[in-house]
Design a protein around this motif. Structure first.
Motif, mmCIF file in Angstrom:
data_model
loop_
_atom_site.group_PDB
_atom_site.id
_atom_site.type_symbol
_atom_site.label_atom_id
_atom_site.label_comp_id
_atom_site.label_asym_id
_atom_site.label_seq_id
_atom_site.Cartn_x
_atom_site.Cartn_y
_atom_site.Cartn_z
ATOM 1 N N GLY A 33 99.591 145.110 52.415
ATOM 2 C CA GLY A 33 98.712 144.917 53.502
ATOM 3 C C GLY A 33 98.312 146.651 53.783
ATOM 4 O O GLY A 33 97.670 146.577 55.261
ATOM 5 N N GLN A 34 98.421 147.424 52.951
ATOM 6 C CA GLN A 34 98.230 148.832 53.476
ATOM 7 C C GLN A 34 97.534 149.749 52.258
ATOM 8 O O GLN A 34 97.833 149.081 50.988
ATOM 9 C CB GLN A 34 99.347 149.539 53.774
ATOM 10 N N SER A 35 96.800 150.609 52.392
ATOM 11 C CA SER A 35 96.283 151.334 51.124
ATOM 12 C C SER A 35 97.279 152.365 51.000
ATOM 13 O O SER A 35 97.385 153.392 51.469
ATOM 14 C CB SER A 35 95.041 152.183 51.731
ATOM 15 N N LEU A 36 98.303 152.137 50.444
ATOM 16 C CA LEU A 36 99.684 152.766 50.176
ATOM 17 C C LEU A 36 99.358 153.689 48.773
ATOM 18 O O LEU A 36 99.661 154.877 48.834
ATOM 19 C CB LEU A 36 100.785 151.727 49.862
ATOM 20 N N SER A 37 98.904 153.174 47.921
ATOM 21 C CA SER A 37 98.543 153.757 46.705
ATOM 22 C C SER A 37 97.271 154.228 46.382
ATOM 23 O O SER A 37 96.381 153.384 46.658
ATOM 24 C CB SER A 37 99.093 152.749 45.492
ATOM 25 N N VAL A 38 96.822 155.613 45.706
ATOM 26 C CA VAL A 38 95.753 155.545 45.394
ATOM 27 C C VAL A 38 95.344 154.722 44.149
ATOM 28 O O VAL A 38 96.069 154.905 42.982
ATOM 29 C CB VAL A 38 95.581 157.170 44.981
ATOM 30 N N ALA A 49 106.335 157.620 41.486
ATOM 31 C CA ALA A 49 106.718 156.544 41.965
ATOM 32 C C ALA A 49 106.281 156.567 43.461
ATOM 33 O O ALA A 49 106.503 157.727 44.253
ATOM 34 C CB ALA A 49 108.153 156.328 42.086
ATOM 35 N N VAL A 50 105.460 155.767 44.219
ATOM 36 C CA VAL A 50 105.133 155.642 45.565
ATOM 37 C C VAL A 50 105.990 154.599 46.187
ATOM 38 O O VAL A 50 105.951 153.521 45.899
ATOM 39 C CB VAL A 50 103.543 155.494 45.659
ATOM 40 N N VAL A 51 106.545 155.264 47.375
ATOM 41 C CA VAL A 51 107.680 154.162 48.057
ATOM 42 C C VAL A 51 106.881 154.060 49.605
ATOM 43 O O VAL A 51 106.436 154.988 50.213
ATOM 44 C CB VAL A 51 108.835 154.918 48.287
ATOM 45 N N THR A 63 112.133 147.972 50.746
ATOM 46 C CA THR A 63 111.287 148.952 50.073
ATOM 47 C C THR A 63 110.478 148.584 49.030
ATOM 48 O O THR A 63 110.771 147.890 48.061
ATOM 49 C CB THR A 63 112.240 150.028 49.766
ATOM 50 N N VAL A 64 109.242 148.880 48.960
ATOM 51 C CA VAL A 64 108.387 148.616 47.880
ATOM 52 C C VAL A 64 107.985 149.875 47.059
ATOM 53 O O VAL A 64 107.682 150.796 47.625
ATOM 54 C CB VAL A 64 106.852 147.900 48.321
ATOM 55 N N VAL A 65 108.021 149.999 45.708
ATOM 56 C CA VAL A 65 107.915 151.013 45.046
ATOM 57 C C VAL A 65 106.732 150.659 43.996
ATOM 58 O O VAL A 65 106.952 149.677 43.124
ATOM 59 C CB VAL A 65 109.197 151.615 44.139
ATOM 60 N N ASP A 66 105.707 151.570 43.869
ATOM 61 C CA ASP A 66 104.753 151.582 42.958
ATOM 62 C C ASP A 66 104.946 152.308 41.927
ATOM 63 O O ASP A 66 105.009 153.725 42.081
ATOM 64 C CB ASP A 66 103.330 151.717 43.589
ATOM 65 N N THR A 67 105.345 152.044 40.564
ATOM 66 C CA THR A 67 105.591 152.902 39.459
ATOM 67 C C THR A 67 104.274 153.291 38.547
ATOM 68 O O THR A 67 103.375 152.801 38.360
ATOM 69 C CB THR A 67 106.804 152.288 38.727
ATOM 70 N N ARG A 83 109.873 158.235 34.982
ATOM 71 C CA ARG A 83 109.963 157.882 36.222
ATOM 72 C C ARG A 83 109.895 156.614 36.622
ATOM 73 O O ARG A 83 111.032 156.033 37.668
ATOM 74 C CB ARG A 83 108.987 158.964 37.081
ATOM 75 N N ALA A 84 109.207 155.818 35.974
ATOM 76 C CA ALA A 84 109.161 154.400 36.134
ATOM 77 C C ALA A 84 110.598 153.979 35.399
ATOM 78 O O ALA A 84 110.898 152.745 36.216
ATOM 79 C CB ALA A 84 107.871 153.802 35.191
ATOM 80 N N ARG A 85 111.089 154.221 34.473
ATOM 81 C CA ARG A 85 112.258 153.590 33.860
ATOM 82 C C ARG A 85 113.400 154.075 34.658
ATOM 83 O O ARG A 85 114.241 153.154 34.889
ATOM 84 C CB ARG A 85 112.523 154.298 32.474
#
Length: 416
Positions: A33-38, A49-51, A63-67, A83-85
């Motif tokens: 529900g947020q503009s967390l990742s570009v 990774a965006v946390v 904790t939500v992680v965008d890889t 980094r994703a792995r």
């Protein structure tokens, strides 16, 4: 992080994985529900990774992680995919984001196999179904995308499937519910100390306040022990080492347990009567993270170190190093005095941990309070697989002071 926030190491970690342009970042933004990742139509927009922390009911703080895309290319792209792995070893629940317009890729199947191998519960989110001509059909179990995924699921995989659209918000709420349900398969964390006491018991916490203590607060393991005692309806009394004798003398009956900072182990052990159980915050944290027996075995390697030995000292957090820093100053000095030699010491901190432990004779690790259970388990498993002894600060200090057996007495039968 404020004093009222749940630390990252104690939050369920949810990783969003997939190939480039599957819509991971858009879905993460919708999920939180947020503009967390570009976000961008350009492949490879997420470069690291965006946390983000959030509250996921009924699970609680997560904790939500965008890889980055697992299929990124080129020298820089391979580092991004790496980094994703790396996130695979930290995540408690995985969300595999599949572009429903393209179907399940070979990289998606490799990720599913990795989730199954690591026993990570997974939700497969078929994104962009709003772009399908028969998008409504993809929502049912008979959808072609679902059928393809079902045929390729590795044996033993814990997988839920759902069709979503980050663009329209379709089934995003249901995705949250599916992730929360998958979290039920994640390994529950062991209590810190509550299973060692009964309601009404008195526990004394020995907390040195020196130059390395954070200003105006106590460190995370001490906070966690205090809170767990309160939850167990036990009474906690805190003091510094020099005040311990007076505190014990003022009690009508001996405490159920004394828990000390590892650095004060020797001083505290000389004060606490032999019949009173004694352990450390670091040992309690090691028990909670699992494989305490492995760390105890690792202590035996301390006495055999020589001038040719290589010792890796690992800390799970990064902090300002002071002149009396335990990891880089005190621990090496204690080990040298104990083994009577000058081994070579190397240091890593934070997320850094060698891909290979070949050539090391011992790994000395902090209590791991800033690492979640999966990351700490990864490090312990790697040491075991490489045949390299590993010990943590508290166990090492207790062993070098000849009080390890005593510090474990209160934990007998309650660790693995």
């Amino acid at each position: 992080m404020s004093l009222n926030d749940t630390p990252g190491a104690e939050r369920l970690r949810i990783g969003f994985f997939g190939v480039r342009n599957a819509g991971k970042s858009n879905l993460v933004n919708a999920f939180t529900g947020q503009s967390l990742s570009v976000t961008s139509p350009v492949a490879g927009t997420t470069t690291d990774a965006v946390v983000k922390g959030m509250e996921l009911l009924p699970v609680g703080p997560v904790t939500v992680v965008d890889t980055p895309g697992i299929d990124d290319e080129g020298d820089l792209g391979c580092k991004r995919a790496g980094r994703a792995r790396d996130e695979l070893r930290r995540c408690d629940v995985a969300v595999l984001v599949v572009d429903a317009t393209r179907g399940v890729s070979d990289q998606d199947r490799e990720l599913l196999s990795a989730f199954a191998e690591k026993a990570i519960p997974c939700v497969v989110a078929f994104n962009k179904v709003d772009l399908l001509a028969a998008g409504r059909d993809a929502c049912g179990e008979g959808g072609a995308a679902f059928e393809e995924a079902a045929l390729k699921l590795p044996e033993g995989a814990i997988v839920r499937k759902i069709a979503v659209s980050a663009a329209t918000g379709m089934n995003v709420r249901e995705l949250r519910e599916s992730v929360a349900a998958a979290a039920g398969h994640a390994k529950p964390a062991r209590r810190v100390v509550a299973d060692l006491v009964n309601p009404g018991d008195v526990v004394v916490l020995v907390i040195p306040i020196d130059s390395s203590a954070p200003k105006g607060r106590i460190i995370l393991p001490q906070q966690m022990v205090l809170r767990d005692l309160l939850d167990a309806h036990a009474a906690a009394l805190a003091c510094q080492p020099d005040e311990l004798a007076g505190l014990l003398g003022s009690l009508a009956r001996p405490p159920k347990l004394v828990v000390t900072d590892s650095q004060a182990f020797s001083q505290v052990a000389a004060i606490v009567p032999p019949e009173v159980p004694l352990t450390s915050f670091s040992i309690l944290m090691a028990r909670r993270k699992g494989q305490l027996s492995l760390l105890i075995e690792g202590a035996n390697a301390l006495g055999g170190l020589t001038g040719e030995s290589r010792v890796l000292v690992c800390e799970g957090c990064t902090h300002h190093r002071q002149c009396e820093d335990i990891g880089t100053v005190k621990m090496p000095a204690w080990i040298k005095a104990f083994c009577g030699a000058e081994p070579r010491f190397e240091f890593v901190s934070g997320k850094e941990f060698p891909d290979s432990l070949e050539g090391y004779d011992l790994v000395v690790h902090c209590g791991g309070c800033m690492l979640n259970g999966r990351e700490m388990g990864y490090r312990l498993d790697k040491a075991r697989a490489c045949g390299v002894p590993i010990v943590n600060y508290g166990i090492a200090i207790a062993h070098m002071n000849g009080i390890l057996e005593r510090s474990l007495d209160s934990l007998r039968g309650k660790y693995s």
